[in-house]
Design an enzyme around this catalytic site. Structure first.
Site, short mmCIF file in Angstrom:
data_model
loop_
_atom_site.label_atom_id
_atom_site.label_comp_id
_atom_site.label_asym_id
_atom_site.label_seq_id
_atom_site.Cartn_x
_atom_site.Cartn_y
_atom_site.Cartn_z
N SER A 18 42.07 -1.04 21.54
CA SER A 18 42.42 0.26 22.13
C SER A 18 41.17 1.08 22.45
O SER A 18 40.11 0.90 21.85
CB SER A 18 43.30 1.06 21.16
N1 SAH Z 1 44.26 -2.51 16.56
C1 SAH Z 1 43.70 -3.56 17.36
C2 SAH Z 1 44.32 -3.63 18.74
C3 SAH Z 1 45.64 -4.25 18.64
S1 SAH Z 1 46.42 -4.64 20.17
C4 SAH Z 1 42.20 -3.45 17.49
O1 SAH Z 1 41.59 -2.49 17.00
O2 SAH Z 1 41.61 -4.37 18.07
C5 SAH Z 1 48.02 -4.94 19.51
C6 SAH Z 1 48.14 -6.18 18.69
O3 SAH Z 1 49.47 -6.22 18.19
C7 SAH Z 1 47.94 -7.47 19.47
O4 SAH Z 1 46.91 -8.21 18.88
C8 SAH Z 1 49.28 -8.18 19.34
O5 SAH Z 1 49.17 -9.59 19.22
C9 SAH Z 1 49.84 -7.57 18.07
N2 SAH Z 1 51.29 -7.64 17.90
C10 SAH Z 1 52.28 -7.47 18.83
N3 SAH Z 1 53.49 -7.59 18.24
C11 SAH Z 1 53.27 -7.83 16.91
C12 SAH Z 1 54.12 -8.03 15.78
N4 SAH Z 1 55.45 -8.01 15.87
N5 SAH Z 1 53.54 -8.24 14.58
C13 SAH Z 1 52.18 -8.26 14.45
N6 SAH Z 1 51.34 -8.09 15.48
C14 SAH Z 1 51.87 -7.86 16.69
#
Ligand code: SAH
Length: 212
Positions: free
Chosen positions: A62
């Site tokens: 993000s």
């Molecule tokens: N916080 C992260 C960015 C995350 S992007 C950072 O600082 O880099 C959102 C993430 O949520 C993605 O990696 C995606 O694979 C994950 N995601 C989506 N649905 C999910 C679920 N049901 N359980 C766990 N992770 C999930």
């Protein structure tokens, strides 16, 4: 000062402080954690851009301001048990670890979780625990949590996560309503949840039982 340290200091001032982030613990943590270590070799030079960046598997890290807004809304003082859904690169996990007592972070992509583990080791994060699976159901065996951060857009605040929030606890989740997404904060008071809309946002979808 290294070039990255200088870029990081500028990011804190111009992208965060000047745009309303005022929690000094959040500002200090974001001034210390090396975002360039989490974005992959090819994108290091862009690590402090005012934007989300691709991290592989069609996912993104993000924008710094969004990460800061989530952290600030969680009102962490240092003693909290935190649940994070969507580890991604591990950047937000590392920050949550600095701001709380312990973090359980769930990621559905095993490949991303492996990379995140490497990044977090390199940054010597010790109070964070990574799990692979569908985080939309939370981690009931470890509840209650004082704070829950969801980094993927859900159709509504996932009921399983609301159940796992401690009384007085805060959850931040991007809620998708048609093509609009709103970063939303919910604070638990007994069985009631006070809801505040923080900012319009754009996240990848939460895929899972209580997601899309
Ligand atoms: N916080 C992260 C960015 C995350 S992007 C950072 O600082 O880099 C959102 C993430 O949520 C993605 O990696 C995606 O694979 C994950 N995601 C989506 N649905 C999910 C679920 N049901 N359980 C766990 N992770 C999930």
């Amino acid at each position: 000062m290294s070039d990255f340290a200088a870029q990081r200091a500028r990011m804190v001032e111009h992208q965060l402080r000047e745009r309303g982030i005022e929690d000094e613990r959040v500002l200090a943590a974001m001034g210390e954690v090396p975002r360039e270590e989490f974005v992959g070799e090819r994108r290091r030079e862009m690590a402090y851009a005012d934007a989300a960046l691709p991290i592989g598997s069609e996912q993104t890290i993000s924008q710094p301001w969004i990460v800061a807004a989530i952290l600030q809304a969680l009102e962490l003082k240092g003693s909290e048990q935190v649940l994070e859904i969507g580890t991604g690169s591990g950047y937000s996990t590392c920050l949550l670890g600095r701001l709380s007592e312990h973090v359980v972070s769930v990621e559905r992509h095993a490949g991303l979780a492996r990379l995140a583990a490497e990044h977090l080791r390199a940054c010597r994060a010790q109070n964070v625990e990574l799990m692979v699976g569908d985080g939309s159901r939370g981690v009931p065996g470890r509840a209650p949590f004082d704070a829950i951060a969801v980094h993927a857009a859900a159709p509504a605040a996932p009921p399983a996560l609301l159940e796992q929030l401690a009384d007085g606890g805060r959850m931040v989740v991007p809620v998708a309503d048609g093509s609009e997404e709103m970063l939303t904060v919910l604070r638990r008071r007994g069985n009631e949840f006070e809801t505040v809309a923080l900012a319009p946002c754009r996240f990848v979808p939460l895929i899972g039982a209580e997601g899309f």
